[in-house]
Design an enzyme around this catalytic site. Sequence first.
Site, short mmCIF file in Angstrom:
data_model
loop_
_atom_site.label_atom_id
_atom_site.label_comp_id
_atom_site.label_asym_id
_atom_site.label_seq_id
_atom_site.Cartn_x
_atom_site.Cartn_y
_atom_site.Cartn_z
N HIS A 133 32.24 0.46 28.98
CA HIS A 133 31.71 -0.86 28.20
C HIS A 133 31.01 -0.27 26.70
O HIS A 133 31.35 -0.74 25.85
CB HIS A 133 31.02 -1.73 29.04
CG HIS A 133 30.36 -3.07 28.32
ND1 HIS A 133 30.94 -3.89 28.07
CD2 HIS A 133 29.18 -2.97 27.53
CE1 HIS A 133 30.03 -4.80 27.36
NE2 HIS A 133 28.99 -4.06 26.84
N GLU A 134 30.36 0.58 27.17
CA GLU A 134 29.64 1.23 25.97
C GLU A 134 30.45 1.94 25.17
O GLU A 134 30.17 1.93 23.98
CB GLU A 134 28.23 1.87 26.44
CG GLU A 134 27.04 1.29 27.22
CD GLU A 134 26.73 0.01 26.44
OE1 GLU A 134 26.66 -0.18 25.41
OE2 GLU A 134 26.37 -0.92 27.54
N HIS B 281 32.21 -0.51 22.61
CA HIS B 281 31.24 -0.77 21.45
C HIS B 281 31.33 0.48 20.34
O HIS B 281 31.47 0.12 19.22
CB HIS B 281 29.93 -0.65 21.99
CG HIS B 281 29.52 -2.16 22.71
ND1 HIS B 281 29.83 -3.17 21.85
CD2 HIS B 281 28.80 -2.40 23.67
CE1 HIS B 281 29.25 -4.29 22.90
NE2 HIS B 281 28.64 -3.85 23.79
N HIS C 15 30.86 -7.74 21.88
CA HIS C 15 31.21 -8.50 23.25
C HIS C 15 32.35 -9.60 22.98
O HIS C 15 32.35 -10.29 22.01
CB HIS C 15 29.89 -9.07 23.39
CG HIS C 15 28.87 -8.10 24.24
ND1 HIS C 15 27.54 -8.02 23.71
CD2 HIS C 15 29.01 -7.24 25.01
CE1 HIS C 15 26.92 -7.08 24.31
NE2 HIS C 15 27.77 -6.49 25.14
N TYR D 33 30.42 -10.79 29.11
CA TYR D 33 29.23 -10.85 29.80
C TYR D 33 29.40 -11.49 31.30
O TYR D 33 30.36 -12.22 31.23
CB TYR D 33 28.01 -11.59 29.30
CG TYR D 33 27.25 -10.80 28.23
CD1 TYR D 33 27.42 -9.56 28.15
CD2 TYR D 33 25.96 -11.64 27.76
CE1 TYR D 33 26.24 -8.94 27.11
CE2 TYR D 33 24.83 -10.96 26.90
CZ TYR D 33 25.24 -9.53 26.68
OH TYR D 33 24.42 -8.90 25.70
#
Length: 334
Positions: free
Chosen positions: A64-65, A68, A74, A123
């Site tokens: 996930h990071e 980014h 998101h 999320y």
Amino acid sequence: MRQLEQDVNDVARVCVKFRPRTNESDYIRIYPGEKCRAPNGMQNRGRNNVSIGRGCEARGFILHELVHVLGFWHEHNRPDRDTYININLTNVRNRLKPDFSQVPSAKIDTLNTPYDLGSIMHYNPYTNAKDKTIPVITPKPGKAVGIQLGQRMALSTWDVVRIQRLYGCSENTSHITRTYLTDSVARCDFASGMCNLRHDTVYESRWMVMEGSSGTGPRAGNTNGADAFLVAKETDDYAIAGILTYLFNVGGLCVNFFLFQRGPSSYLKILVSGPYVATSVAQSYQGNNTNEWRHMSLYIDAPVGVAFEIAFEAHLSSGDVAIDDLNIYKGQCI
């Protein structure tokens, strides 16, 4: 990093590659900070910090990071999100409300891809909730059937397509790493009952599938905040409710699930037994009481060919015990 490269790159062209810094002036520094945090793309010339804090060490959180880092927001920040989800900002602390803002199309490029409720960049329903029993994000009716919001197991198909489009890769999603799906031997989100789980008739108390508030347990499921879950209800006198899997003989397994154990005295115990396996406690969650859904992973070691079953025992007194999004797959937990 290697998994992301494997998922995105085609054999004919490597377009995303992470490598150790030598003397590059612009780079990322990955360190054990307090939280999981990374900039969306290069925010500053020079060093850009990526925090992999406590609780962020699992592969899906790191993926996930890293997405980014490659420049992506998101998913729920997309300008078209209101067509797909509802957001209950009254259950979010003021300082965290900006995390749920819609980013205008001038700043976020959707790369001509649809809204993806199954994205690794979405999320989960309870992220940043003041009251972890009440979801912040819920899907619009019919928009997330069979989809777990906020999954942190693997890149979705659209996650991969977006990276490929942004970085000029060949669009090929045939080699996405999905061990938790391809090697799964038992999965259940309890939307259609108990799947292949069966009651342990040794005990009189029963687990049950339900939606809404259980009373002294969750108020909604973990999958998308508007779904069913499996619960064993508290009792005035001590009791046990058990469910059993069928027999496995494929070797070591990861038992991956979400647990809601409010307490104060009810708790879950996982046991392993079989025709040639002595019954043993694989894990007891006694004392591990919180008023929220928590992700649990447990590796059960066994040789290939040795048959065993897994029992989920709710030891009941004060407080309900609930589970959701059960996934048992071959090999170590990822």
